[in-house]
Design an enzyme around this catalytic site. Structure first.
Site, mmCIF file in Angstrom:
data_model
loop_
_atom_site.group_PDB
_atom_site.id
_atom_site.type_symbol
_atom_site.label_atom_id
_atom_site.label_comp_id
_atom_site.label_asym_id
_atom_site.label_seq_id
_atom_site.Cartn_x
_atom_site.Cartn_y
_atom_site.Cartn_z
ATOM 1 N N HIS A 91 3.599 116.671 -17.206
ATOM 2 C CA HIS A 91 3.538 116.150 -16.038
ATOM 3 C C HIS A 91 2.282 116.827 -15.091
ATOM 4 C CE1 HIS A 91 6.413 119.526 -15.395
ATOM 5 N NE2 HIS A 91 5.690 119.802 -14.025
ATOM 6 N N ASP A 121 7.665 116.269 -22.370
ATOM 7 C CA ASP A 121 6.847 116.775 -21.614
ATOM 8 C C ASP A 121 6.066 117.665 -21.875
ATOM 9 O OD1 ASP A 121 6.166 117.194 -18.745
ATOM 10 O OD2 ASP A 121 7.558 118.346 -18.039
ATOM 11 N N SER A 200 4.864 125.412 -13.963
ATOM 12 C CA SER A 200 5.008 124.357 -15.076
ATOM 13 C C SER A 200 3.797 124.625 -16.209
ATOM 14 C CB SER A 200 5.015 122.981 -14.520
ATOM 15 O OG SER A 200 5.995 122.657 -13.712
#
Length: 356
Positions: A91, A121, A200
């Site tokens: 992402h 992911d 992230s």
């Protein structure tokens, strides 16, 4: 005369009333505590392997048709090997046309996409070229033996604030999150180490400085850390990343059957049975060779064939469970599925094949 005397006395009084501003004495700090020294060393040893990722997206002007490159977002990543592969979240780079990587030593590189697995992911980028000298990499740990309560450390770039360290504990294990790109993301590590937008793709480390996960998401009504963050476990990373580097994509283990979540739920309610109904067996597949039987459509309705109720002894109640269980293995490995056939339970060994 009296006025002059009064002024002199008042001036003397004010001088005596004014406090003397002297510096405070510094109290010696003493040695740092052992756990503080360990945390400092952990950060120093791991910092160089963490990268800052900024992405851009090409957009076209509606009126002029001119194409512009505009900032899209930022995140974190981890240097994986000497070849310059960078592991991050899918992402972080999803929808981007360009990615710029900045190392802790200040070097900047344009990255190219090597491969991605949206269902986990995870994504792999690559930087450098001939003569590229990679920074030191963090050692790899394991996630199968993690325990709730043990200390963890997250390093990343929250809100663009580069190379930030936060500390917490493993709050829970084997969590699941919904995934827009496929089945639920399973086996996630839950932590209260502060993870915010920009973290992230950064590493989650144990107290030995080993990689145990890739930070992936937060649960927060405000969008900032609320003490609930999640990381993809390193055991999953170790299965997925080598495939992305070698093939550019992840080949998931499969049985060679077809099912459907919505149809499966209706059949479960009608039959009162928890499991995955085999709707179709692909010819020549592993399931075909193992003799699995598919459901059959008749004028009176659907006649169930095999219903998969467990895989290697772990219960399976829906299609998402089966896909998650299969993802714990590699193509070519053998597993044992338990099926309900004609009211009887049967254990069937089957060798996993590659799925799409």
């Amino acid at each position: 005369m009296n006025a002059l005397l009064f002024a002199a006395v008042a001036s003397l009084f004010l001088m005596q009333a004014t406090p003397v501003a002297e510096p405070r004495v510094v109290t010696p700090r003493g040695d740092l505590a052992a756990d503080e020294l360990a945390t400092i060393d952990l950060f120093r040893n791991a910092r160089d392997s963490v990268v800052f990722i900024s992405t851009r997206q090409r957009v076209a002007d509606f009126w002029t048709r001119n194409v512009y490159s505009v900032p899209r977002g930022s995140g974190s990543g981890l240097v994986w090997d000497e070849a310059g592969h960078i592991v991050t979240n899918y992402h972080v780079i999803e929808g981007a046309s360009e990615a710029e990587i900045q190392l802790a030593d200040g070097r900047q590189f344009s990255a190219r996409l090597v491969g991605a697995s949206p269902q986990h992911d995870l994504a792999v980028l690559r930087i450098g070229g001939a003569g590229f000298i990679a920074p030191a990499r963090v050692p790899i740990g394991t996630s199968s033996d993690l325990q709730v309560g043990q200390s963890v450390f997250a390093i990343g770039n929250p809100f663009g604030l580069d190379w930030t360290l936060t500390k917490g504990i493993v709050s829970a294990l084997d969590r699941s999150l919904p995934n827009e790109n496929g089945p639920d993301i399973r086996h996630l590590i839950q932590t209260d180490a502060a993870i915010n937008p920009g973290n992230s793709g950064g590493p989650l480390l144990d107290s030995a400085g080993r990689l145990i996960g890739i930070n992936t998401a937060i649960y927060s009504p405000s969008g900032a850390s609320a003490g609930i963050g999640f990381a993809v476990p390193v055991d999953t990373v170790m299965r997925v990343v080598p495939q992305l580097i070698a093939n550019g994509r992840y080949t998931r283990p499969a049985l060679g059957i077809q099912s459907d979540e919505q149809i499966n739920e209706r059949l479960k309610r009608a039959a009162g049975i928890e499991g995955v109904f085999v709707l179709e067996v692909e010819p020549g597949s592993a399931a075909d060779r193992a003799g699995l039987i598919a459901a059959a459509a008749t004028p009176r309705g659907v006649v169930p064939g095999d219903i998969i109720v467990s895989l290697n002894g772990k219960p399976v109640s829906r299609l998402g469970d089966l896909l998650a269980r299969l993802d714990d293995f590699r193509v070519g490995q053998s597993v044992e599925i338990t099926v309900l056939r004609g009211g009887e339970l049967r254990k069937i060994p089957i060798e996993l094949e590659g799925g799409s």
